[in-house]
Design a protein around this motif. Structure first.
Motif, PDB file in Angstrom:
ATOM      1  N   ALA A   1      33.369  41.784  39.032  1.00  0.00           N
ATOM      2  CA  ALA A   1      34.223  43.013  39.777  1.00  0.00           C
ATOM      3  C   ALA A   1      35.432  42.329  39.409  1.00  0.00           C
ATOM      4  N   TRP A   2      35.707  40.892  40.022  1.00  0.00           N
ATOM      5  CA  TRP A   2      36.965  40.248  39.842  1.00  0.00           C
ATOM      6  C   TRP A   2      37.495  40.490  38.495  1.00  0.00           C
TER       7      TRP A   2
ATOM      8  N   GLY B   1      38.337  43.783  37.352  1.00  0.00           N
ATOM      9  CA  GLY B   1      39.564  44.620  38.188  1.00  0.00           C
ATOM     10  C   GLY B   1      40.724  43.884  38.119  1.00  0.00           C
TER      11      GLY B   1
ATOM     12  N   HIS C   1      44.204  45.887  38.352  1.00  0.00           N
ATOM     13  CA  HIS C   1      44.326  46.024  39.776  1.00  0.00           C
ATOM     14  C   HIS C   1      45.629  46.965  40.226  1.00  0.00           C
TER      15      HIS C   1
ATOM     16  N   PRO D   1      31.582  46.707  46.870  1.00  0.00           N
ATOM     17  CA  PRO D   1      33.055  46.639  47.210  1.00  0.00           C
ATOM     18  C   PRO D   1      33.706  47.752  47.314  1.00  0.00           C
ATOM     19  N   ASN D   2      33.158  49.036  46.614  1.00  0.00           N
ATOM     20  CA  ASN D   2      33.619  50.347  47.110  1.00  0.00           C
ATOM     21  C   ASN D   2      33.650  50.688  48.576  1.00  0.00           C
TER      22      ASN D   2
ATOM     23  N   TYR E   1      44.276  35.119  43.924  1.00  0.00           N
ATOM     24  CA  TYR E   1      43.798  36.264  43.580  1.00  0.00           C
ATOM     25  C   TYR E   1      45.002  37.189  43.245  1.00  0.00           C
TER      26      TYR E   1
ATOM     27  N   ASP F   1      42.505  43.995  50.217  1.00  0.00           N
ATOM     28  CA  ASP F   1      42.321  44.309  48.869  1.00  0.00           C
ATOM     29  C   ASP F   1      40.667  44.064  48.618  1.00  0.00           C
TER      30      ASP F   1
ATOM     31  N   VAL G   1      38.783  44.190  45.945  1.00  0.00           N
ATOM     32  CA  VAL G   1      38.125  43.478  44.814  1.00  0.00           C
ATOM     33  C   VAL G   1      38.223  42.024  45.349  1.00  0.00           C
TER      34      VAL G   1
END
Length: 371
Positions: free
Chosen positions: A32-33, A36, A40, A63-64, A316, A351, A353
């Motif tokens: 996901a990172w 995304g 972002h 994560p959602n 991040y 955040d 993600v």
């Protein structure tokens, strides 16, 4: 993004609920990172402060859920995120340090048969207590567990959730309150940094007192103490594990340390700063309160002085101060301007993600036999 491979897990970790969710969490967090980061959007929607998503395995795997969670209004929902009850204890430091109140969490009975590892967790500049809590240790909102009042209801939701997340993994958790005994139960964020009576030396002394207290508790493994902090508390982590400062006799060592978005400026300016313990530092690339660039400078300086130092830095991209929380992004205008930040306005908020990736990273760091 500064990133190093995750250390393989070769040794048993503290007990946790059944289910192999960790590997899925790490895989999902990383994918996901990577997917995304480029796309972002910093204004990712998140629930309000009074309805954060829990730091549970389900939250890590979805994560959602961080940005779409419904308010935890039902009794069932509140029970699902409730940590184990906390015990309020007193920490006594040296003659110059007042007795501090701290909150002590133990894993549920039977969660682990062996001596417990411990996390000493240091709150940020906003203090440990929720806004409804009063200095005398009471609150308008109470939580009842097994017929008794659970004092963890006094704490901010973020800290209650982390206590729950950590005790699920077999850790005891101690959260000292550095501010209430000094007449500032709800924080020092609005005070100019150079004028704060509660500075990093004060908070280091509090951390050392907390380390000595946990080492005296039965069923605790004093060789496995983690020191963790957020923001102002993360600066206290840096000060505590600074090997250029003397270590008081009778104080157990910190096995490993974790710092969420500390201000690294003072440590960078201190040319003798070295690490006493392995350190994981996580910070947002867009943080305009405690800039990530200074922490990258600190990592470079430490590694130049200590080639063998274990200093892991995770930045991040696009994430702001408080990225591991669940509040919506918003501007704070009550923060005094600093030398390199002329504005009193900073951005804070969760955040989705980065939160998933950071929790997976924290889980891996705690589990690794050689961080």
């Amino acid at each position: 993004m500064v990133h190093a491979p995750v250390t393989p897990q070769h040794a048993p970790r503290p007990a946790r609920p059944a289910g192999a969710w960790l590997s899925a969490a790490v895989a999902l967090g990383c994918s996901a990172w990577l997917a995304g980061a480029a796309a972002h959007t910093p204004d990712l929607p998140a629930p309000a402060l009074d309805a954060p998503a829990p730091l549970t395995p389900a939250g890590v795997l979805a994560p959602n859920a961080v940005s779409r969670a419904a308010p935890a209004s039902s009794a069932a929902a509140r029970a699902a995120v409730a940590p184990v009850p906390a015990q309020r204890v007193q920490l006594r430091g040296d003659a110059a340090t007042p007795a501090l109140t701290a909150y002590w969490f133990l894993p549920r009975e039977g969660a682990t048969p062996r001596a417990l590892p411990v996390v000493v967790a240091l709150h940020g500049c906003g203090g440990l207590l929720a806004q409804g809590a009063r200095r005398d240790g009471t609150t308008a909102a109470t939580s009842t567990v097994a017929g008794t009042t659970d004092v963890s209801a006094l704490l901010q939701q973020r800290y209650r959730e982390y206590a729950h997340w950590l005790t699920e993994r077999g850790y005891a958790v101690l959260m000292p309150d550095s501010f209430s005994a000094r007449g500032k139960p709800h924080g020092i964020c609005a005070e100019p940094i150079d004028n704060r009576a509660i500075d990093e030396r004060t908070r280091r002394a509090d951390a050392l007192a907390a380390l000595r207290w946990v080492a005296q508790q039965p069923a605790v493994d004093a060789s496995r103490i983690v020191l963790l902090g957020w923001s102002n508390g993360a600066q206290a982590v840096l000060a505590t594990v600074d090997a250029s400062r003397p270590w008081p006799a009778g104080t157990p060592p910190v096995e490993r340390a974790v710092a969420f978005y500390p201000g690294c400026k003072r440590a960078v300016q201190q040319h003798s700063f070295r690490l006493r313990s392995p350190l994981l530092l996580m910070i947002g690339g867009a943080d305009d309160w405690t800039p990530a660039t200074r922490c990258a400078m600190l990592q470079s300086a430490v590694q130049a002085r200590q080639p063998g130092a274990r200093f892991r830095l995770e930045i991040y991209p696009g994430a702001y101060h408080g990225f591991d929380g669940t509040s919506e992004l918003h501007r704070r205008t009550d923060v005094p301007a600093a030398a390199m930040r002329k504005s009193q306005s900073v951005t804070v908020g969760g955040d989705a993600v980065a939160r998933v990736a950071a929790l997976a990273q924290l889980d891996s760091w705690l589990a690794s036999p050689d961080p």
